[in-house]
Motif scaffolding. Structure first.
Motif: not given
Length: 683
Positions: A233-240, A497-503, A602-610
């Protein structure tokens, strides 16, 4: 010192072969002293592997570029942590680490087995030593597998090629080691199962060490998978964080079967059931770890995580086939006894609910495994090149995953109900009511997507189940296994919860910005201010300074960057993040025009991923607590095992002479804390 390293690998191979011969010879010829020498021969393998690892580590720390492997994976500018992690950055070093961990765990298991189960211990030592023999020979003779191969030219170069830019991350220090520990730990339950069945020991005589090793393997696989997802998530830069890559899947499927195995162990210990499931899941989990290693190193599948194809297909295919034949032989030999005379169980019982969980986890494993192997099979039989994408895996894993959360919430309630439908009904109304309230609130807030609605509702129900179980059963707090299991369930709910929100609610926008230009996404604004450059021996780096504002309030700076590594001629992206439990702001620098006249972002928002990372941490903590030894529990388990009657498989060697059977009166003492008559299913 390359010659010394190769010599130690030869010693490891010789001692492994000696351990196999001494252990089997001592068992078959009834020479216990030979079997004891086999354990010490396995200890010799450990010493040789440790010595080889020390020499390789020394070569990295002293920048010994006379060693080809050191030249290919290190450089003088690498910091100490990355220099150490470079030891397992390539195929050869990671195989040596595998051998070292395997030898250490094998020796620890063998030392304990000699005291606990002297009849099966030689088979255990022989099985584990055969594995160390395989890896020793692979390191010596496998293609591109020798970490002590000399640099082919003279003089050796003054500096190395350096570490792959993707591996310059703290995850490199933790993720590979955790996965190797998890993979190797699963070899010990497999060997315990093979040894126990080969010697004719009762399942009750080896299920306790099997559980501990399986739980240790599960714990390390959990850490490895969660850290690996965070690293991606933090290295490959594809946002997943999970792309259903074949190598990612190869580390997930043994985790699924290990989870099923742990549930099967619980029923086998409590009810003396699921013995066939137990041995089958033990074998399958280990075989899947070997299969995952095969995928990573064979070049059969293309993956950003895989090592370069190195002609290792015959090696790992042969090893996998040999272990499969061994497992099938010992299980097939004891099949009638493993099946036993198990009566049907009530639907409303702990045994049946656990069986459903094990079956569901097995189905999930099959779906993911099929998605991995089907494209290579089609290609092998002359079909066209293709791959099953994330859509296939999401379509299969999402509904099965939700069903798994539901079962995880139901199993503790069924157990506590002890067959009482009225009590189960009250508990379902309470916990299900919590989930329903969450569902209604989300609908009122405008959430309409079915998967996140179901995920949030079921996660709330699972959390309510954990809280209810913890509050109701005060003894849970004193039993580390049960307490740890509840924490694992809680962590699963948080992770969902984290998967459902971010996905489900990830948002993204691309834009080209001149200096002073802004990019907007929801309430988030990033403004491009300037470019900054920095050069070093290892790389050239260009950073974009961005001002972050959330809902009109300043949120600090973000510094996404592009890095160029001249030694490997690679351009790498480093993302910038600003996160909280509410979600992450995630920015990637895609390109630069001119001298910074504009930048592409590229600006992305990832809700609840924490919540995903918190949930993974809670699961790992729960596994650690469950694994933590408890003196009273160990003593109780030992007494219980001593009093338990053999279940279908004789624990004696027929050649040992007539058995001395204690009278009923002499064994009528029940240890404190154990019921005289354990409750049957549905009681």
């Amino acid at each position: 010192m390359n010659w010394a390293g190769e010599l130690l690998l030869i010693v490891a191979a010789v001692t492994s072969l000696g351990a196999v011969g001494l252990s089997l010879g001592g068992r078959l010829l009834r020479r216990p002293r030979w079997s004891r020498l086999g354990v010490w021969a396995l200890g010799g393998t450990l010493v040789a592997a440790a010595g080889a690892m020390v020499l390789l580590l020394k070569a990295f720390l002293t920048r010994d570029f006379d060693n080809l492997y050191v030249f290919e994976h290190s450089s003088r500018s690498l910091s100490l942590p990355y220099t150490v992690s470079a030891v397992w950055a390539g195929n050869a070093g990671s195989l040596l680490l595998w051998l070292l961990v395997l030898a250490a765990m094998a020796f620890a298991a063998a030392r304990g087995a000699g005291r606990r189960a002297p009849l099966s211990a030689p088979y255990l030592v022989a099985t584990l030593s055969a594995m160390t023999l395989f890896f020793s020979l692979l390191l010596l003779f496998g293609p591109n597998c020798n970490p002590f191969a000399p640099y082919p030219l003279s003089p050796s170069p003054p500096d190395g090629l350096g570490l792959n830019p993707m591996l310059l991350h703290p995850g490199m220090v933790v993720h590979p080691v955790a996965l190797y520990l998890g993979y190797v730990a699963m070899a010990v339950p497999f060997a315990l199962m093979v040894a126990g069945l080969a010697a004719g020991d009762a399942v009750t005589s080896w299920i306790t060490p099997l559980r501990r090793w399986a739980l240790a393997g599960w714990l390390f696989l959990t850490i490895g998978n969660v850290v690996g997802a965070w690293w991606a998530y933090v290295t490959l830069g594809w946002g997943g964080y999970w792309a259903w890559d074949p190598v990612e899947n190869a580390s997930l499927i043994p985790w699924l079967t290990a989870t099923a195995l742990l549930h099967s162990i619980i029923i086998a210990e409590r009810k003396n059931r699921h013995r066939l499931w137990l041995v089958s899941l033990t074998a399958v989990t280990f075989l899947l770890t070997v299969f995952g290693t095969f995928l990573t190193r064979s070049g059969v599948v293309a993956s950003v995580h895989a090592f370069t194809a190195s002609g290792m297909i015959p090696w790992f295919a042969s090893f996998l086939l040999a272990m499969l034949v061994l497992a099938a032989a010992v299980i097939g030999r004891r099949l009638p006894s493993l099946r036993g005379d198990e009566d049907p169980v009530p639907l409303l019982s702990e045994t049946f609910s656990f069986f459903c969980t094990e079956l569901l986890l097995s189905v999930m494993t099959f779906v993911i495994l099929w998605g991995m192997v089907f494209p290579p099979l089609v290609r092998a039989f002359g079909g066209s090149e293709f791959a099953l994408g994330a859509e296939f895996f999401n379509a299969g894993a999402a509904p099965l995953g939700l069903l798994l959360v539901l079962l995880t919430a139901l199993c503790p309630l069924v157990r506590d109900s002890r067959g009482s439908k009225s009590r189960l009904g009250r508990d379902l109304v309470l916990t299900g009511g919590v989930g329903l309230v969450v569902l209604i609130v989300l609908l009122a807030l405008g959430v309409r997507r079915p998967y996140p609605l179901a995920a949030f509702g079921l996660a709330a129900m699972l959390i309510a189940t954990v809280v209810l179980t913890f509050v109701r059963n005060k003894g849970v707090r004193r039993v580390s296994r049960r307490y740890g299991a509840l924490l694992v369930h809680l962590g699963l709910a948080v992770l969902v919860i984290g998967i459902a929100g971010s996905w489900s609610y990830k948002q993204s926008v691309d834009g080209d910005l001149p200096p002073g230009g802004s990019l907007y996404l929801g309430k988030v604004q990033v403004t491009y201010q300037e470019l900054m450059s920095r050069d070093s021996v290892e790389k050239s780096e260009i950073r974009a300074r961005l001002a972050l504002a959330v809902d009109g309030r300043a949120g600090g700076e973000l510094l996404p960057s592009l890095e160029y590594y001249p030694r490997s001629d690679q351009l790498w992206t480093r993302v910038a993040r600003r996160g909280s439990l509410g979600g992450d702001v995630y920015v990637t620098l895609l390109a630069i025009a001119g001298e910074g006249d504009s930048v592409s972002l590229r600006l992305e928002l990832h809700p609840l991923i924490g919540w995903l990372w918190v949930g993974g941490g809670i699961m790992a903590l729960g596994g650690l607590i469950a694994l933590w030894p408890a003196r009273s529990r160990r003593r109780t388990a030992q007494v219980a095992a001593a009093l338990a009657a053999p279940s279908g498989i004789s624990s004696r060697d027929p050649s040992d002479g007539p058995a001395v059977v204690p009278s009923v009166a002499s064994s009528a003492v029940v240890p404190a804390g154990l019921p005289e008559n354990p409750p049957a299913d549905g009681d």
